[in-house]
Design a protein around this motif. Structure first.
Motif, PDB file in Angstrom:
ATOM      1  N   THR A 265      17.904  20.770  -1.033  1.00 28.11           N
ATOM      2  CA  THR A 265      16.560  21.021  -0.393  1.00 28.11           C
ATOM      3  C   THR A 265      16.339  20.069   0.566  1.00 28.11           C
ATOM      4  O   THR A 265      16.312  18.757   0.403  1.00 28.11           O
ATOM      5  CB  THR A 265      15.400  20.746  -1.537  1.00 28.11           C
ATOM      6  N   LYS A 266      16.007  20.525   2.126  1.00 28.28           N
ATOM      7  CA  LYS A 266      15.738  19.612   2.869  1.00 28.28           C
ATOM      8  C   LYS A 266      14.397  19.008   2.830  1.00 28.28           C
ATOM      9  O   LYS A 266      13.454  19.721   2.563  1.00 28.28           O
ATOM     10  CB  LYS A 266      15.685  20.446   4.261  1.00 28.28           C
ATOM     11  N   VAL A 267      14.104  17.757   2.897  1.00 30.29           N
ATOM     12  CA  VAL A 267      12.978  17.067   2.790  1.00 30.29           C
ATOM     13  C   VAL A 267      12.483  16.272   4.077  1.00 30.29           C
ATOM     14  O   VAL A 267      13.554  15.361   4.632  1.00 30.29           O
ATOM     15  CB  VAL A 267      12.697  16.114   1.518  1.00 30.29           C
ATOM     16  N   ARG A 268      11.655  16.477   5.143  1.00 26.61           N
ATOM     17  CA  ARG A 268      11.339  15.994   6.249  1.00 26.61           C
ATOM     18  C   ARG A 268      10.269  14.738   5.773  1.00 26.61           C
ATOM     19  O   ARG A 268       9.144  15.285   5.418  1.00 26.61           O
ATOM     20  CB  ARG A 268      10.844  16.895   7.182  1.00 26.61           C
ATOM     21  N   PHE A 269      10.568  13.663   5.802  1.00 29.20           N
ATOM     22  CA  PHE A 269       9.734  12.364   5.499  1.00 29.20           C
ATOM     23  C   PHE A 269       9.446  11.627   6.644  1.00 29.20           C
ATOM     24  O   PHE A 269      10.276  11.286   7.389  1.00 29.20           O
ATOM     25  CB  PHE A 269      10.414  11.726   4.209  1.00 29.20           C
ATOM     26  N   THR A 270       8.167  11.460   6.763  1.00 31.24           N
ATOM     27  CA  THR A 270       7.627  10.486   7.799  1.00 31.24           C
ATOM     28  C   THR A 270       7.039   9.159   7.195  1.00 31.24           C
ATOM     29  O   THR A 270       6.166   9.168   6.248  1.00 31.24           O
ATOM     30  CB  THR A 270       6.725  11.271   8.783  1.00 31.24           C
ATOM     31  N   LEU A 271       7.637   7.943   7.710  1.00 32.18           N
ATOM     32  CA  LEU A 271       6.691   6.695   7.457  1.00 32.18           C
ATOM     33  C   LEU A 271       5.521   6.625   8.219  1.00 32.18           C
ATOM     34  O   LEU A 271       5.152   7.444   8.795  1.00 32.18           O
ATOM     35  CB  LEU A 271       7.576   5.545   7.896  1.00 32.18           C
ATOM     36  N   ASP A 272       4.786   5.541   7.801  1.00 31.56           N
ATOM     37  CA  ASP A 272       3.376   5.394   8.280  1.00 31.56           C
ATOM     38  C   ASP A 272       3.525   4.676   9.578  1.00 31.56           C
ATOM     39  O   ASP A 272       2.777   4.689  10.357  1.00 31.56           O
ATOM     40  CB  ASP A 272       2.540   4.698   7.362  1.00 31.56           C
ATOM     41  N   TRP A 273       4.716   3.958   9.828  1.00 38.12           N
ATOM     42  CA  TRP A 273       4.668   3.061  11.179  1.00 38.12           C
ATOM     43  C   TRP A 273       6.248   2.983  11.436  1.00 38.12           C
ATOM     44  O   TRP A 273       7.154   3.469  11.053  1.00 38.12           O
ATOM     45  CB  TRP A 273       3.934   1.770  10.819  1.00 38.12           C
TER      46      TRP A 273
ATOM     47  N   SER B 208      -1.412   6.048   9.927  1.00 37.58           N
ATOM     48  CA  SER B 208      -1.617   7.112   8.719  1.00 37.58           C
ATOM     49  C   SER B 208      -2.501   8.183   9.188  1.00 37.58           C
ATOM     50  O   SER B 208      -2.148   9.354   8.561  1.00 37.58           O
ATOM     51  CB  SER B 208      -2.323   6.151   7.692  1.00 37.58           C
ATOM     52  N   ALA B 209      -3.164   8.029   9.877  1.00 36.65           N
ATOM     53  CA  ALA B 209      -4.122   9.270  10.379  1.00 36.65           C
ATOM     54  C   ALA B 209      -3.077  10.380  11.192  1.00 36.65           C
ATOM     55  O   ALA B 209      -3.390  11.852  10.739  1.00 36.65           O
ATOM     56  CB  ALA B 209      -5.066   9.093  11.598  1.00 36.65           C
ATOM     57  N   GLU B 210      -2.231   9.908  11.830  1.00 41.13           N
ATOM     58  CA  GLU B 210      -1.213  11.089  12.361  1.00 41.13           C
ATOM     59  C   GLU B 210      -0.300  11.389  11.186  1.00 41.13           C
ATOM     60  O   GLU B 210       0.195  12.888  11.203  1.00 41.13           O
ATOM     61  CB  GLU B 210      -0.169  10.231  13.377  1.00 41.13           C
TER      62      GLU B 210
ATOM     63  N   GLY C  70       5.301  12.361   3.247  1.00 43.53           N
ATOM     64  CA  GLY C  70       5.099  11.110   4.096  1.00 43.53           C
ATOM     65  C   GLY C  70       4.365   9.992   3.170  1.00 43.53           C
ATOM     66  O   GLY C  70       4.336  10.097   1.803  1.00 43.53           O
ATOM     67  N   PHE C  71       3.769   8.992   4.117  1.00 47.96           N
ATOM     68  CA  PHE C  71       3.540   7.674   3.564  1.00 47.96           C
ATOM     69  C   PHE C  71       2.172   7.243   3.836  1.00 47.96           C
ATOM     70  O   PHE C  71       2.183   6.232   4.719  1.00 47.96           O
ATOM     71  CB  PHE C  71       4.703   6.583   3.365  1.00 47.96           C
ATOM     72  N   PRO C  72       1.216   8.052   3.928  1.00 45.78           N
ATOM     73  CA  PRO C  72       0.068   7.876   4.659  1.00 45.78           C
ATOM     74  C   PRO C  72      -0.858   6.893   3.545  1.00 45.78           C
ATOM     75  O   PRO C  72      -0.601   6.573   2.498  1.00 45.78           O
ATOM     76  CB  PRO C  72      -0.819   9.026   4.706  1.00 45.78           C
ATOM     77  N   ASP C  73      -1.840   6.206   4.319  1.00 46.47           N
ATOM     78  CA  ASP C  73      -2.804   5.331   3.682  1.00 46.47           C
ATOM     79  C   ASP C  73      -3.681   6.196   2.614  1.00 46.47           C
ATOM     80  O   ASP C  73      -4.287   7.041   3.237  1.00 46.47           O
ATOM     81  CB  ASP C  73      -3.509   4.619   4.559  1.00 46.47           C
ATOM     82  N   ILE C  74      -3.802   5.985   1.230  1.00 44.38           N
ATOM     83  CA  ILE C  74      -4.604   6.824   0.756  1.00 44.38           C
ATOM     84  C   ILE C  74      -6.251   6.920   1.054  1.00 44.38           C
ATOM     85  O   ILE C  74      -6.868   8.050   0.936  1.00 44.38           O
ATOM     86  CB  ILE C  74      -4.845   6.417  -0.948  1.00 44.38           C
ATOM     87  N   ASN C  75      -6.643   5.811   1.882  1.00 42.22           N
ATOM     88  CA  ASN C  75      -8.035   6.084   2.243  1.00 42.22           C
ATOM     89  C   ASN C  75      -8.266   6.855   3.297  1.00 42.22           C
ATOM     90  O   ASN C  75      -9.355   7.437   3.334  1.00 42.22           O
ATOM     91  CB  ASN C  75      -8.382   4.450   2.611  1.00 42.22           C
TER      92      ASN C  75
ATOM     93  N   GLY D 184      -3.633   1.415  -1.320  1.00 46.89           N
ATOM     94  CA  GLY D 184      -2.995   1.505  -0.065  1.00 46.89           C
ATOM     95  C   GLY D 184      -2.178   2.657   0.297  1.00 46.89           C
ATOM     96  O   GLY D 184      -2.639   3.780  -0.083  1.00 46.89           O
ATOM     97  N   ASN D 185      -1.024   2.469   0.949  1.00 44.78           N
ATOM     98  CA  ASN D 185      -0.198   3.500   1.417  1.00 44.78           C
ATOM     99  C   ASN D 185       0.298   4.029   0.122  1.00 44.78           C
ATOM    100  O   ASN D 185       0.742   3.544  -0.947  1.00 44.78           O
ATOM    101  CB  ASN D 185       0.776   3.279   2.461  1.00 44.78           C
ATOM    102  N   SER D 186       0.412   5.405   0.167  1.00 46.71           N
ATOM    103  CA  SER D 186       1.155   6.314  -1.029  1.00 46.71           C
ATOM    104  C   SER D 186       1.902   7.574  -0.544  1.00 46.71           C
ATOM    105  O   SER D 186       1.735   7.716   0.771  1.00 46.71           O
ATOM    106  CB  SER D 186      -0.280   6.631  -1.771  1.00 46.71           C
ATOM    107  N   VAL D 187       2.564   8.055  -1.419  1.00 43.39           N
ATOM    108  CA  VAL D 187       3.494   9.002  -1.006  1.00 43.39           C
ATOM    109  C   VAL D 187       2.674  10.286  -1.182  1.00 43.39           C
ATOM    110  O   VAL D 187       2.248  10.734  -2.396  1.00 43.39           O
ATOM    111  CB  VAL D 187       4.829   8.914  -1.764  1.00 43.39           C
ATOM    112  N   ALA D 188       2.610  11.354  -0.289  1.00 42.08           N
ATOM    113  CA  ALA D 188       2.169  12.491  -0.620  1.00 42.08           C
ATOM    114  C   ALA D 188       3.075  13.844   0.069  1.00 42.08           C
ATOM    115  O   ALA D 188       4.185  13.282   0.819  1.00 42.08           O
ATOM    116  CB  ALA D 188       0.647  12.539   0.554  1.00 42.08           C
ATOM    117  N   ALA D 189       2.549  14.874  -0.150  1.00 40.17           N
ATOM    118  CA  ALA D 189       3.160  15.907   0.387  1.00 40.17           C
ATOM    119  C   ALA D 189       2.449  17.089   0.912  1.00 40.17           C
ATOM    120  O   ALA D 189       1.343  17.250   0.451  1.00 40.17           O
ATOM    121  CB  ALA D 189       4.109  16.649  -0.784  1.00 40.17           C
ATOM    122  N   SER D 190       2.927  17.820   1.594  1.00 43.86           N
ATOM    123  CA  SER D 190       2.229  18.970   2.437  1.00 43.86           C
ATOM    124  C   SER D 190       1.877  19.867   1.231  1.00 43.86           C
ATOM    125  O   SER D 190       2.556  20.215   0.195  1.00 43.86           O
ATOM    126  CB  SER D 190       3.102  19.857   3.480  1.00 43.86           C
TER     127      SER D 190
END
Length: 340
Positions: free
Chosen positions: A28-36, A69-71, A84-89, A219-225
């Protein structure tokens, strides 16, 4: 007879080759983006990738640098990235305003948010209320800055007395080092190292961590679409398992994390990344709470309070529920998340 056996052997080998090819293609392909920009604080992901932990879970993972994180949240909401790895806030902010597109985070990364106000000790500042009348330099949409009014109300800072200067994120530490602003908000492990890289001695850098003044934010956490979570729940579980395995390796051998980051970004300074990871691990990633209860989960009551704080600070149209913000059902069992 020999020819028949030979043909049979060839047939078996051909079928085995086809099966192997199909198995490889089934990843399974997983496209993952960091926050920065990639750094040692992201090393759990890099170690999991480089040591084959994701591959062992049947995942073909690509990791891209982020632009904030907003992006990341926007990209997950639009299905540009799978995880991805966005800020939970920032996720809370988005979910409140976009309930039809809301998605939860699945694993806490920074158990304590690295949010801080950073200053130079040569300014004479020793307590938060001494920021009254001072100049604060910040990017307008910086998550730490957006929470500054809450921090101010808890520490006796009169925000109205301060001069707020909107600046580009890349100029924060530059202007502080030059004395053109008195303080900046930011992630403590990034700002400390950026200032040192600009010639400021560590002994002349001071900071007020939000968590030390009653703001126990995550703070930053792992999320999925939403789509990826629905269509590939087992892939999400595998990604979290592999990432935690990578984190355990880094916790036991931080130098492994530094090397993993340098393999991704060769121009990084090893000494700076070594110190960045040390600060991040001690303040925010491997906290006392994580050592007691394991990595990745949250305290529902604490999160409920945090959501209330964020809703007030961001003036949100509604207060998201804990379940809307965090879903622990994809995490491995607690015993598999314990950090030695």
């Amino acid at each position: 007879m020999t020819l028949r056996r030979g043909l049979a052997l060839i047939s078996v080998l051909a079928l085995a080759a086809i099966a192997t090819t199909q198995a490889a293609g089934a990843q399974t392909k997983v496209r993952f983006t960091l926050d920065w920009i990639p750094g040692a604080t992201h090393s759990a992901f890099f170690v999991a990738l480089q040591k084959g932990y994701y591959k062992a879970e049947g995942l073909d993972v690509t990791i891209d640098r982020g632009k904030g994180s907003a992006e990341v949240v926007r990209q997950l909401a639009s299905d540009t990235y799978d995880m991805g790895f966005p800020d939970i806030n920032v996720v809370m902010d988005f979910n409140s305003k976009n309930p039809d597109q809301a998605f939860p985070v699945l694993m806490s990364g920074y158990e304590e948010a690295p949010a801080a106000i950073i200053f130079l000790k040569s300014s004479g500042i020793t307590e938060p209320k001494q920021l009254n009348g001072k100049k604060l330099g910040s990017a307008a949409n910086d998550s730490t800055f957006k929470l500054f009014p809450v921090f101010a109300s808890q520490t006796g800072i009169d925000v109205a007395s301060m001069q707020i200067q909107n600046i580009e994120p890349s100029l924060r530490e530059v202007l502080l080092a030059q004395g053109k602003v008195d303080a900046i908000p930011g992630q403590v492990f990034n700002s400390l190292l950026e200032l040192q890289a600009k010639g400021i001695k560590a002994t002349d850098i001071g900071y007020f961590m939000y968590k030390d003044y009653g703001l126990e934010l995550y703070g930053n956490s792992v999320a999925a679409s939403r789509r990826f979570l629905k269509e590939h729940p087992d892939a999400v579980r595998g990604f979290l398992r592999a990432t935690i395995k990578g984190l355990k390796d880094v916790a036991q051998d931080p130098e492994l994390g530094v090397k993993a980051a340098l393999a991704v970004e060769p121009l990084l300074n090893a000494d700076i990344e070594r110190e960045r990871l040390r600060v991040a691990m001690s303040c925010c990633i491997i906290t006392d709470h994580v050592r007691k209860t394991g990595f990745g989960d949250v305290d529902p009551e604490r999160l409920r309070k945090v959501i209330g704080i964020i809703a007030k600070a961001y003036n949100l149209p509604r207060q998201p529920s804990v379940e809307e913000v965090f879903d622990a059902s994809f995490l491995p069992p607690q015993q598999d998340r314990m950090i030695k």
